[in-house]
Scaffold this active site. Structure first.
Site: not given
Length: 518
Positions: A101, A182, A206
């Site tokens: 990420k 996210s 997330s």
């Protein structure tokens, strides 16, 4: 070196499947068997996944999950091939492709941006602890994934999976559906077989929500089990990186490579006698036998199709030896407002410290400069505002009486008077609940449309949470969450693995262009 001309798996938009090897839905153990049998090299595997990223993520259905490719991926793969040829292996992640990420620092030729145009070109001065551990374990970092910008804590009416730098990530099951966030790109990339593993981060939901929405497994560890140093922060008390994979086995193998004490993150001191390097030792297909599992019913009644799947899952747990105890409540008070205030205080402190870590050449030096940049940018505020940044900027420091009192309340009612209390009262091994509702249509006007979720209690407590595929509503996957006490990853992995092996709900995506008429 095998040459790849296309992508494997289902044909997409008339593309031919021309690759000479097919690693679709492979797991780590199967991939490593191929290395041992010399069926392919690490360079072959990297070429395969980069080919899929080009064809599926950047062309084809344009999933938009991968923000940046590591220009050193092939040189890393060659080094790992040379080590294998000389009889050396760094461990179970040797030659395993992983995506990070893009809020996880790497000190290489890639950027770390949190998806923000304000950090375009930002190159951290050192690896995050997570990146360093993965390199030591022999993983190949293929690149960085798109995310909900600033880990979805910037402003109101945001669309999960959208960032100013990366645009909108799509759900691979039905392309106009949202991937949740996210860690949106990480979840999509794993589900679409663009990588073997991905690393996400969670403050609240997330990791587990994008794992659930994209039909994969996600482990949100106890805060402190995996270091946050070099991770762009929201919350010191809730943030944690964690593995995302297609199977519990792969996620467990990856988790072991990430743990360890880090002097730069004091939360990891608590893991001294509570972490393992091998979580695969806890995998047992009969692990549900004799387990007492609390069924948290708080999220029930919001979506009857999810309720039906959840009740079927409860029967699966029972039929495989678990005893189920129904729980109407866990915490005796609502913690949403307290959590929000804690995040605002810690966000300001964490961002300012992160910007300092970038040195004198940091693109922005503090949260006020970030707010000013966004106001002057042509893209950043086009769809939603930056109210959370502005509220955070107005907060005091972490010695504020309001912050300290709110933090104490949140911890008490999520831990001692929350999860720990009900687990002690009922002698539970774990708690189970639906992870969320099926993916909604992506909406840049009204933002996200969450209907239900179960992540917040474990998130506020800083306790572990694992989501596993539970089934489908039409063509959209839905997950089931197992959470429990601090440092209970071994027991949760045992239970989640046993459930997965008895049900096997994971199915690869079909990249549908529009919802079917169901």
């Amino acid at each position: 070196m095998i040459v790849f001309f296309g992508c494997s798996g289902p044909a997409i938009d008339g593309q031919e499947n021309l690759s000479e090897i097919d690693l679709l839905e492979f797991d780590i153990n199967k991939l490593r068997q191929g290395y041992e049998n010399q069926s392919y090299t690490v360079q072959d595997v990297v070429s395969y996944y980069l080919s899929r990223i080009e064809e599926i993520d950047h062309k084809g259905p344009t999933l938009n999950s991968v923000l940046e490719i590591n220009p050193e991926a092939f040189s890393i793969a060659k080094q790992l091939d040379d080590e294998l040829a000389s009889g050396k292996s760094r461990g179970p992640l040797h030659g395993i492709p992983v995506l990070l990420k893009d809020n996880i620092d790497t000190h290489d030729k890639m950027e770390t941006t949190a998806g923000s145009r304000a950090l375009k070109g930002s190159q951290p001065l050192q690896d995050s602890f997570v990146a360093r551990k993965l390199r030591e374990a022999g993983a190949v970092i293929l690149g960085k994934t798109n995310l909900s910008e600033w880990a979805n804590f910037r402003g109101e009416l945001s669309s999960s999976g959208w960032s100013g730098l990366g645009g909108q990530t799509k759900n691979p099951y039905i392309l106009d559906r949202n991937p949740c966030g996210s860690s949106s790109g990480s979840g999509v990339a794993v589900s679409a077989n663009l990588t073997m593993l991905a690393i996400g981060t969670e403050t609240d939901g997330s990791i587990v929500c994008p794992s659930h929405a994209n039909g994969i497994v996600g482990i949100k560890p106890t805060v402190g089990l995996v270091s946050r140093s070099g991770v762009i922060p929201i919350s010191f008390t809730q943030d944690t990186p964690g593995p995302m994979a297609r199977t519990v086995t792969d996620a467990a193998i990856c988790l072991g490579a990430l743990t360890g004490i880090d002097s730069a993150d004091t939360k990891t001191l608590g893991s001294k006698d509570n972490h393992y390097k091998d979580y695969a030792q806890f995998l047992d297909p009969d692990g549900l036998k004799g387990k007492r599992i609390g069924f948290y019913k708080g999220p029930m009644g919001e979506h009857f199709k999810v309720d039906e799947l959840m009740l079927a899952a409860i029967e699966d747990l029972k039929s495989n030896g678990a005893e189920i105890i129904e729980l109407d409540k866990i915490s005796t008070i609502s913690l949403g407002d307290a959590e929000f205030q804690i995040l605002l205080y810690e966000y300001k402190d964490g961002l300012n410290n992160y910007f300092k870590s970038l040195g004198p050449d940091a693109p922005v030096k503090n949260i006020d400069e970030l707010i000013a940049f966004n106001k002057g940018d042509s893209v950043e505020l086009a769809f939603y505002n930056q109210k959370y940044l502005e509220l955070a900027a107005a907060k005091g420091d972490l010695q504020s009486p309001e912050y300290l009192k709110t933090l104490s309340t949140a911890k008490r009612y999520s831990q001692q008077e929350g999860i720990d209390r009900v687990m002690d009262l009922h002698n539970l091994d774990a708690i189970v609940a639906p992870t969320g509702s099926p993916a909604w249509k992506t909406d840049w006007i009204n933002g996200d449309h969450f209907q239900l979720g179960s992540s917040s209690l474990a998130a506020v407590a800083g306790y572990p949470n694992i989501t596993v595929p539970m089934g489908f509503v039409g063509e959209l996957p839905v997950g089931i969450s197992f959470f429990g006490r601090a440092w209970s990853e071994p027991k949760l992995i045992l239970i989640a693995y046993a459930y997965e092996q008895k049900t096997m709900h994971r199915k690869p995506p079909k990249y549908l262009n529009a919802p079917p008429s169901y």
